[in-house]
Enzyme design. Structure first.
Site, PDB file in Angstrom:
ATOM      1  N   ASN A 216       0.858  -1.194   0.000  1.00 42.65           N
ATOM      2  CA  ASN A 216       0.000   0.000   0.000  1.00 42.65           C
ATOM      3  C   ASN A 216       0.886   1.233   0.000  1.00 42.65           C
ATOM      4  O   ASN A 216       2.112   1.134   0.037  1.00 42.65           O
ATOM      5  CB  ASN A 216      -0.957  -0.021   1.193  1.00 42.65           C
ATOM      6  N   LYS A 294       8.595 -17.645 -10.109  1.00 37.38           N
ATOM      7  CA  LYS A 294       7.895 -16.503 -10.701  1.00 37.38           C
ATOM      8  C   LYS A 294       6.728 -17.015 -11.559  1.00 37.38           C
ATOM      9  O   LYS A 294       6.903 -17.919 -12.378  1.00 37.38           O
ATOM     10  CB  LYS A 294       8.874 -15.702 -11.570  1.00 37.38           C
ATOM     11  N   ASP A 312      -3.662  -9.396  13.088  1.00 39.22           N
ATOM     12  CA  ASP A 312      -3.832  -7.978  13.420  1.00 39.22           C
ATOM     13  C   ASP A 312      -2.876  -7.657  14.578  1.00 39.22           C
ATOM     14  O   ASP A 312      -3.068  -8.130  15.701  1.00 39.22           O
ATOM     15  CB  ASP A 312      -5.289  -7.724  13.826  1.00 39.22           C
ATOM     16  N   LYS A 345     -13.970   0.974  16.391  1.00 42.85           N
ATOM     17  CA  LYS A 345     -12.681   0.318  16.135  1.00 42.85           C
ATOM     18  C   LYS A 345     -11.884   0.155  17.431  1.00 42.85           C
ATOM     19  O   LYS A 345     -11.251  -0.871  17.649  1.00 42.85           O
ATOM     20  CB  LYS A 345     -11.887   1.128  15.109  1.00 42.85           C
ATOM     21  N   LYS A 349     -10.643  -3.540  18.577  1.00 42.49           N
ATOM     22  CA  LYS A 349      -9.204  -3.871  18.644  1.00 42.49           C
ATOM     23  C   LYS A 349      -8.744  -4.092  20.086  1.00 42.49           C
ATOM     24  O   LYS A 349      -7.712  -4.690  20.319  1.00 42.49           O
ATOM     25  CB  LYS A 349      -8.374  -2.734  18.048  1.00 42.49           C
TER      26      LYS A 349
HETATM   27  N1  CTP Z   1      -3.437  -2.841  12.307  1.00 43.82           N
HETATM   28  C1  CTP Z   1      -2.563  -3.834  12.674  1.00 43.82           C
HETATM   29  N2  CTP Z   1      -2.541  -5.016  12.016  1.00 43.82           N
HETATM   30  C2  CTP Z   1      -3.381  -5.257  11.000  1.00 43.82           C
HETATM   31  C3  CTP Z   1      -4.289  -4.247  10.600  1.00 43.82           C
HETATM   32  C4  CTP Z   1      -4.282  -3.060  11.273  1.00 43.82           C
HETATM   33  O1  CTP Z   1      -1.781  -3.615  13.605  1.00 43.82           O
HETATM   34  N3  CTP Z   1      -3.340  -6.420  10.376  1.00 43.82           N
HETATM   35  C5  CTP Z   1      -3.483  -1.585  13.060  1.00 43.82           C
HETATM   36  C6  CTP Z   1      -2.922  -0.386  12.334  1.00 43.82           C
HETATM   37  O2  CTP Z   1      -1.545  -0.225  12.596  1.00 43.82           O
HETATM   38  C7  CTP Z   1      -3.751   0.736  12.916  1.00 43.82           C
HETATM   39  C8  CTP Z   1      -5.104   0.100  13.093  1.00 43.82           C
HETATM   40  O3  CTP Z   1      -4.848  -1.268  13.286  1.00 43.82           O
HETATM   41  O4  CTP Z   1      -3.284   1.116  14.188  1.00 43.82           O
HETATM   42  C9  CTP Z   1      -5.954   0.325  11.882  1.00 43.82           C
HETATM   43  O5  CTP Z   1      -6.932  -0.599  11.843  1.00 43.82           O
HETATM   44  P1  CTP Z   1      -7.643  -1.112  10.502  1.00 43.82           P
HETATM   45  O6  CTP Z   1      -8.627  -2.121  10.927  1.00 43.82           O
HETATM   46  O7  CTP Z   1      -6.686  -1.520   9.469  1.00 43.82           O
HETATM   47  O8  CTP Z   1      -8.362   0.164  10.106  1.00 43.82           O
HETATM   48  P2  CTP Z   1      -8.247   1.062   8.855  1.00 43.82           P
HETATM   49  O9  CTP Z   1      -6.882   1.051   8.277  1.00 43.82           O
HETATM   50  O10 CTP Z   1      -8.781   2.357   9.299  1.00 43.82           O
HETATM   51  O11 CTP Z   1      -9.166   0.327   7.793  1.00 43.82           O
HETATM   52  P3  CTP Z   1     -10.707  -0.178   7.787  1.00 43.82           P
HETATM   53  O12 CTP Z   1     -11.522   0.898   8.431  1.00 43.82           O
HETATM   54  O13 CTP Z   1     -10.926  -0.367   6.367  1.00 43.82           O
HETATM   55  O14 CTP Z   1     -10.737  -1.470   8.558  1.00 43.82           O
END
Ligand code: CTP
Length: 408
Positions: A216, A294, A312, A345, A349
């Site tokens: 990304n 590849k 995550d 969120k 989390k």
């Molecule tokens: N994060 C992480 N590991 C992942 C995905 C996210 O540690 N596999 C952490 C990121 O570093 C950030 C937060 O979670 O602190 C963002 O959460 P995420 O669910 O990815 O939210 P967004 O990027 O805002 O995307 P969306 O709203 O589409 O879920």
């Protein structure tokens, strides 16, 4: 001096500039005290300073080379004046003559000392010493005002009998007083001394085959700035970063990884920590099975990829049981319903704070230098004004220091 203070000062680097004046002899005692406090001291002696103390005595006390001449080719090859001024945590000018104050205020750079002062990006503490009339002269006072406005710190001058037979302000502060001002500076600058911090930054790269990957656009700027700010605040900081174009921040232990799984492993290995800040843009998915070779184009056939969910990192650190950092902080990029989405969120989390990042098209956040943050916690929502990513990092480090202090 308490143990905590000794720990805080240990290994801090002071660049001491000794300029001309009879008070220069006191700088030798200052060096002795700073060394006793565990500080590393490196000296620049101006031509005037060298009339009053010898390079040999300064070098014996600092146990280092003394830098005296801007145009010494050997010195420049070994340690350029830019590096000299940047490889310090604090620059101290003691004694500072009227002349060097004037050069600093004007930005003159005609010798090593003034060049280093112009080139430095480090805080500067000045201990002036001069005749009372020179100190009180409107020119010196105007220079003082200019320097104070620029954030230069001052200690002294003291009032008393002067070597020139006059009485009044202009005497160099005593070495003890200057050493205390240096300790106080490092105390203010180190509210996270003795703490451990973990930061994630950058994107992750998830391999498809040996040459292709999913990634990304994260630049890593915000995460790197946070790691640098936490280290500046005194925390022993580990930065686990995906591939970026950024240099490793100074004073930070950097672990370079590529995939989400490697990021999680590196974070778990870096525990325990008092605070974790997850600023990385972790790829949500990876290819279930990376191709060993590849992948080749087959006419008329498009490849299809089987995807698997990535771990995550933020959720894992938030649920790390006994190893859970006391304060776990995540980021959320939102374009609408910013606060409501951030609250959801934060709960899902399991983190303590969520920094909701307004990335709506008119916010200018994506790819930009600024960020608009809303700090969502159990205590409610704090709206921060739009500011640079570096200022966000400093403010966050201050808030973290205050929160850990309150919880102690
Ligand atoms: N994060 C992480 N590991 C992942 C995905 C996210 O540690 N596999 C952490 C990121 O570093 C950030 C937060 O979670 O602190 C963002 O959460 P995420 O669910 O990815 O939210 P967004 O990027 O805002 O995307 P969306 O709203 O589409 O879920």
């Amino acid at each position: 001096m308490g143990l905590a203070v000794i720990f805080m000062l240990h290994g801090k680097r002071v660049l001491l500039i000794i300029s001309g004046g009879i008070a220069a002899y006191k700088s030798l005692e200052l060096i002795r005290r700073l060394r006793k406090n565990g500080l590393a001291v490196r000296c620049i002696l101006t031509r005037g300073g060298a009339q009053f103390v010898t390079p040999l005595s300064v070098s014996a006390l600092t146990e280092d080379k003394v830098y005296t001449d801007l145009f010494s080719l050997t010195d420049e090859a070994e340690m350029g004046h830019i590096r000299l001024s940047r490889e310090a945590d604090l620059v101290v000018v003691a004694p500072a003559s009227a002349d060097i104050l004037a050069k600093m205020a004007r930005g003159l750079a005609d010798d090593l000392a003034s060049t280093a002062l112009l080139a430095t990006d480090k805080p500067v503490l000045v201990a002036p010493a001069m005749n009372v009339r020179m100190w009180q002269h409107a020119a010196t006072q105007a220079n003082l005002t200019t320097l104070l406005e620029r954030g230069v710190r001052f200690v002294g001058p003291d009032e008393g009998d002067m070597a020139c037979g006059e009485f009044g302000p202009g005497r160099l502060a005593e070495p003890d007083e200057i050493a205390d001002a240096i300790t106080a500076y490092f105390g203010d600058a180190s509210p996270l001394a003795g703490r451990r911090a973990l930061v994630t930054s950058g994107p992750t790269h998830e391999p498809i085959d040996p040459v292709r990957y999913i990634a990304n656009r994260s630049s890593g700027r915000q995460g790197h700035a946070i790691a640098a700010a936490l280290a500046r605040h005194g925390a022993a900081t580990t930065l686990v970063s995906g591939p970026t174009n950024l240099p490793d921040p100074a004073g930070v232990d950097v672990v370079h990884i590529e995939t989400a799984q490697q990021m999680l492993d590196a974070c778990q290995a870096a525990l325990p920590a008092d605070v974790a800040v997850c600023a990385a843009a972790v790829a949500d998915w990876r290819v279930a099975e990376m191709a060993a070779e590849k992948m080749k184009k087959t006419k008329g056939k498009l490849p299809s990829l089987d995807m698997a969910a990535n771990p995550d990192v933020l959720a894992a650190l938030s649920a790390a049981g006994n190893a859970r950092p006391q304060l776990v902080i995540g980021f959320a990029a939102e374009t609408e319903n910013i606060i409501a989405n951030a609250e959801t969120k934060r709960a899902s989390k399991g983190c303590d704070w969520l920094l909701a990042n307004d990335v709506s098209p008119d916010s200018g956040t994506f790819g930009g230098a600024d960020n608009t943050i809303h700090l969502v916690s159990a205590d409610g929502v704090e709206d921060w004004p739009r500011m640079s990513k570096e200022d966000v990092a400093d403010r966050l480090a201050d808030r973290i220091a205050a929160a850990l202090e309150n919880a102690a």
